[in-house]
Design a protein around this motif. Sequence first.
Motif, PDB file in Angstrom:
ATOM      1  N   ILE A 110       0.870  -1.182   0.000  1.00  0.00           N
ATOM      2  CA  ILE A 110       0.000   0.000   0.000  1.00  0.00           C
ATOM      3  C   ILE A 110       0.905   1.231   0.000  1.00  0.00           C
ATOM      4  O   ILE A 110       1.688   1.431   0.931  1.00  0.00           O
ATOM      5  N   ASP A 111       0.812   1.999  -1.056  1.00  0.00           N
ATOM      6  CA  ASP A 111       1.675   3.167  -1.232  1.00  0.00           C
ATOM      7  C   ASP A 111       0.870   4.448  -1.018  1.00  0.00           C
ATOM      8  O   ASP A 111      -0.272   4.573  -1.490  1.00  0.00           O
ATOM      9  N   PHE A 112       1.511   5.408  -0.329  1.00  0.00           N
ATOM     10  CA  PHE A 112       0.898   6.708  -0.056  1.00  0.00           C
ATOM     11  C   PHE A 112       1.515   7.757  -0.977  1.00  0.00           C
ATOM     12  O   PHE A 112       2.737   7.841  -1.099  1.00  0.00           O
ATOM     13  N   GLU A 113       0.650   8.559  -1.564  1.00  0.00           N
ATOM     14  CA  GLU A 113       1.151   9.660  -2.392  1.00  0.00           C
ATOM     15  C   GLU A 113       1.845  10.706  -1.538  1.00  0.00           C
ATOM     16  O   GLU A 113       2.842  11.311  -1.940  1.00  0.00           O
ATOM     17  N   LYS A 114       1.336  10.915  -0.331  1.00  0.00           N
ATOM     18  CA  LYS A 114       1.926  11.836   0.642  1.00  0.00           C
ATOM     19  C   LYS A 114       1.385  11.450   2.016  1.00  0.00           C
ATOM     20  O   LYS A 114       0.394  10.714   2.123  1.00  0.00           O
ATOM     21  N   PRO A 115       2.009  11.931   3.103  1.00  0.00           N
ATOM     22  CA  PRO A 115       1.513  11.588   4.442  1.00  0.00           C
ATOM     23  C   PRO A 115       0.065  12.019   4.638  1.00  0.00           C
ATOM     24  O   PRO A 115      -0.386  13.033   4.091  1.00  0.00           O
ATOM     25  N   LEU A 116      -0.664  11.246   5.430  1.00  0.00           N
ATOM     26  CA  LEU A 116      -2.074  11.537   5.679  1.00  0.00           C
ATOM     27  C   LEU A 116      -2.203  12.704   6.652  1.00  0.00           C
ATOM     28  O   LEU A 116      -1.572  12.716   7.711  1.00  0.00           O
ATOM     29  N   VAL A 117      -3.043  13.673   6.279  1.00  0.00           N
ATOM     30  CA  VAL A 117      -3.309  14.839   7.117  1.00  0.00           C
ATOM     31  C   VAL A 117      -4.816  14.976   7.266  1.00  0.00           C
ATOM     32  O   VAL A 117      -5.553  14.891   6.280  1.00  0.00           O
ATOM     33  N   SER A 118      -5.263  15.151   8.492  1.00  0.00           N
ATOM     34  CA  SER A 118      -6.695  15.266   8.755  1.00  0.00           C
ATOM     35  C   SER A 118      -7.310  16.409   7.952  1.00  0.00           C
ATOM     36  O   SER A 118      -6.813  17.530   7.954  1.00  0.00           O
ATOM     37  N   GLY A 119      -8.412  16.080   7.231  1.00  0.00           N
ATOM     38  CA  GLY A 119      -9.125  17.090   6.462  1.00  0.00           C
ATOM     39  C   GLY A 119      -8.584  17.333   5.073  1.00  0.00           C
ATOM     40  O   GLY A 119      -9.169  18.115   4.316  1.00  0.00           O
ATOM     41  N   GLN A 120      -7.491  16.669   4.689  1.00  0.00           N
ATOM     42  CA  GLN A 120      -6.911  16.857   3.353  1.00  0.00           C
ATOM     43  C   GLN A 120      -7.066  15.581   2.530  1.00  0.00           C
ATOM     44  O   GLN A 120      -6.821  14.484   3.040  1.00  0.00           O
ATOM     45  N   PRO A 121      -7.466  15.706   1.237  1.00  0.00           N
ATOM     46  CA  PRO A 121      -7.663  14.515   0.397  1.00  0.00           C
ATOM     47  C   PRO A 121      -6.382  13.687   0.303  1.00  0.00           C
ATOM     48  O   PRO A 121      -5.269  14.227   0.258  1.00  0.00           O
ATOM     49  N   ALA A 122      -6.552  12.362   0.278  1.00  0.00           N
ATOM     50  CA  ALA A 122      -5.416  11.443   0.216  1.00  0.00           C
ATOM     51  C   ALA A 122      -5.634  10.443  -0.917  1.00  0.00           C
ATOM     52  O   ALA A 122      -6.775  10.131  -1.297  1.00  0.00           O
ATOM     53  N   ARG A 123      -4.526   9.945  -1.455  1.00  0.00           N
ATOM     54  CA  ARG A 123      -4.574   8.978  -2.554  1.00  0.00           C
ATOM     55  C   ARG A 123      -3.663   7.805  -2.192  1.00  0.00           C
ATOM     56  O   ARG A 123      -2.462   7.988  -1.988  1.00  0.00           O
ATOM     57  N   LEU A 124      -4.236   6.601  -2.135  1.00  0.00           N
ATOM     58  CA  LEU A 124      -3.497   5.395  -1.787  1.00  0.00           C
ATOM     59  C   LEU A 124      -3.602   4.403  -2.939  1.00  0.00           C
ATOM     60  O   LEU A 124      -4.649   4.308  -3.606  1.00  0.00           O
ATOM     61  N   THR A 125      -2.509   3.664  -3.176  1.00  0.00           N
ATOM     62  CA  THR A 125      -2.474   2.677  -4.254  1.00  0.00           C
ATOM     63  C   THR A 125      -2.093   1.323  -3.688  1.00  0.00           C
ATOM     64  O   THR A 125      -1.117   1.205  -2.930  1.00  0.00           O
ATOM     65  N   CYS A 126      -2.871   0.316  -4.054  1.00  0.00           N
ATOM     66  CA  CYS A 126      -2.592  -1.058  -3.648  1.00  0.00           C
ATOM     67  C   CYS A 126      -1.891  -1.752  -4.828  1.00  0.00           C
ATOM     68  O   CYS A 126      -2.434  -1.815  -5.937  1.00  0.00           O
ATOM     69  N   THR A 127      -0.691  -2.249  -4.573  1.00  0.00           N
ATOM     70  CA  THR A 127       0.141  -2.796  -5.650  1.00  0.00           C
ATOM     71  C   THR A 127       0.439  -4.265  -5.396  1.00  0.00           C
ATOM     72  O   THR A 127       0.828  -4.649  -4.289  1.00  0.00           O
ATOM     73  N   VAL A 128       0.223  -5.078  -6.439  1.00  0.00           N
ATOM     74  CA  VAL A 128       0.645  -6.478  -6.410  1.00  0.00           C
ATOM     75  C   VAL A 128       1.748  -6.634  -7.437  1.00  0.00           C
ATOM     76  O   VAL A 128       1.694  -6.076  -8.535  1.00  0.00           O
ATOM     77  N   TRP A 129       2.773  -7.383  -7.070  1.00  0.00           N
ATOM     78  CA  TRP A 129       3.927  -7.555  -7.947  1.00  0.00           C
ATOM     79  C   TRP A 129       3.738  -8.824  -8.758  1.00  0.00           C
ATOM     80  O   TRP A 129       3.563  -9.901  -8.229  1.00  0.00           O
ATOM     81  N   GLY A 130       3.760  -8.625 -10.069  1.00  0.00           N
ATOM     82  CA  GLY A 130       3.565  -9.746 -10.968  1.00  0.00           C
ATOM     83  C   GLY A 130       2.190  -9.706 -11.610  1.00  0.00           C
ATOM     84  O   GLY A 130       1.261  -9.084 -11.103  1.00  0.00           O
ATOM     85  N   SER A 131       2.085 -10.345 -12.744  1.00  0.00           N
ATOM     86  CA  SER A 131       0.810 -10.407 -13.457  1.00  0.00           C
ATOM     87  C   SER A 131       0.752 -11.711 -14.231  1.00  0.00           C
ATOM     88  O   SER A 131       1.773 -12.349 -14.478  1.00  0.00           O
ATOM     89  N   CYS A 132      -0.440 -12.071 -14.578  1.00  0.00           N
ATOM     90  CA  CYS A 132      -0.642 -13.289 -15.353  1.00  0.00           C
ATOM     91  C   CYS A 132      -1.559 -12.980 -16.521  1.00  0.00           C
ATOM     92  O   CYS A 132      -2.328 -12.014 -16.482  1.00  0.00           O
ATOM     93  N   ASP A 133      -1.474 -13.804 -17.545  1.00  0.00           N
ATOM     94  CA  ASP A 133      -2.389 -13.618 -18.675  1.00  0.00           C
ATOM     95  C   ASP A 133      -3.817 -13.853 -18.212  1.00  0.00           C
ATOM     96  O   ASP A 133      -4.094 -14.722 -17.387  1.00  0.00           O
TER      97      ASP A 133
END
Length: 422
Positions: A113-136
């Motif tokens: 789980i990656d954070f675009e920037k530290p979480l601050v109360s009252g400010q919009p946040a963007r988080l990305t869930c990443t899995v390593w690897g892919s399959c057809d």
Amino acid sequence: MVQEGLCVLVPCSFYYPWSSQNYYNILTYWFRGEGNHLTATLVATNYYWNKVKPEIAGRFKLLSDSTNSCSLSITGARKEDQGAYFFRVERGNDKYSYKEKKLNLQVTAQPDIDFEKPLVSGQPARLTCTVWGSCDGKAPLFSWLGDALDSLRSMIKNSQVLCFTPRLQDHGSNLTCRVKVPQAQVSTERTIRLNVSSLKTVQNASSLSILEGQAVRLLCEADSNPPARLSWFRRSLSENDTILSNSSTLELPSVRRTDEGAFTCLAENYLGSQLVFLSLSVNSTPHLQGPSCFWEDKVLHCSCFSQAWPVPSLSWWQEDQALRAINYETSKITTKSEGPWANSTVSLRGGLGAGLRLICKAQNAHGERSSAVLLLTGGRPPPFTCAEQEQGSWPLVLTLIRGGLMGAGFLLTYGLTWIYYT
């Protein structure tokens, strides 16, 4: 790095200076381990005579028969697949193992789980869930769970990227990213504890009233993450203000009138600063001076002074009756006030009998003080006193007797002096 149960493609190419007379087929191998090709574990090859272990066969594949390709495909990655891999090529008598350039494979059991920037109360946040690897086939299915997301719509919570606005109460709560890979029949998740930064002061009151002489403790609170540095100043904050306290509390052991005014609490952390203002009012019970009286033109004048906050009211009394209720033919009461001071003057003419007892009373919401003056007899007293002795014949007789005694003493002294010298 590859997620456990998923797939990874390792692009690879090589170059080897073959001799011009070498007409043998190119044989390529991938091995796992730190030893040489004789002791390491074979995981993939294009030489069909070399056999791969059953638990490995089919999951590691060379992707191309090109003469300079060493690309490797790994499917259904397992924890035991983690380690170092090296590539080997053979062509007749030309043989070489690329052990100086190894593939280091890491197999993780959970998504990141990656954070675009530290979480601050009252400010919009963007988080990305990443899995390593892919399959057809179909892409992994993502879902987010947590108390901080209760108000979000389901479609927002079923995306690889999560956008939300953290609140102060979300600090310390759990957030989970769950990933499901249908074709690999793999489901995994990662849970983190949210660290929500904030800076918020708690103000219970903006003003405070206290009696003079009492002790008071001023408390400043900040519900902040990371904890705020707190300090107290007098009046408004400026470069010249002196720090009264470098903590959340300010102790005033005995409040004086000069302590009245504005106090400022400053809360600071890396997010910025906030100010809390408190107005302190110092009240007091009345302090009374007087009454003092004097006569002028057969009129008795009495006055008294009082200091207190709120400013006290002054009244005159005779015994238990307010003076304004007594019917004097000529009387006058004057009362004035300025700031914390009040003064009152009463003027009485005629009808003043012996034993007149006047009381000056000062009163406000916090207390009462009174003081009395007693008029002993009627008539005109000596200046600057409210007590009076009765005048008549007896004072005159006493004066004549005192004069006779003084004359007799003089004659006796003179006669004795004459006898001594003669």
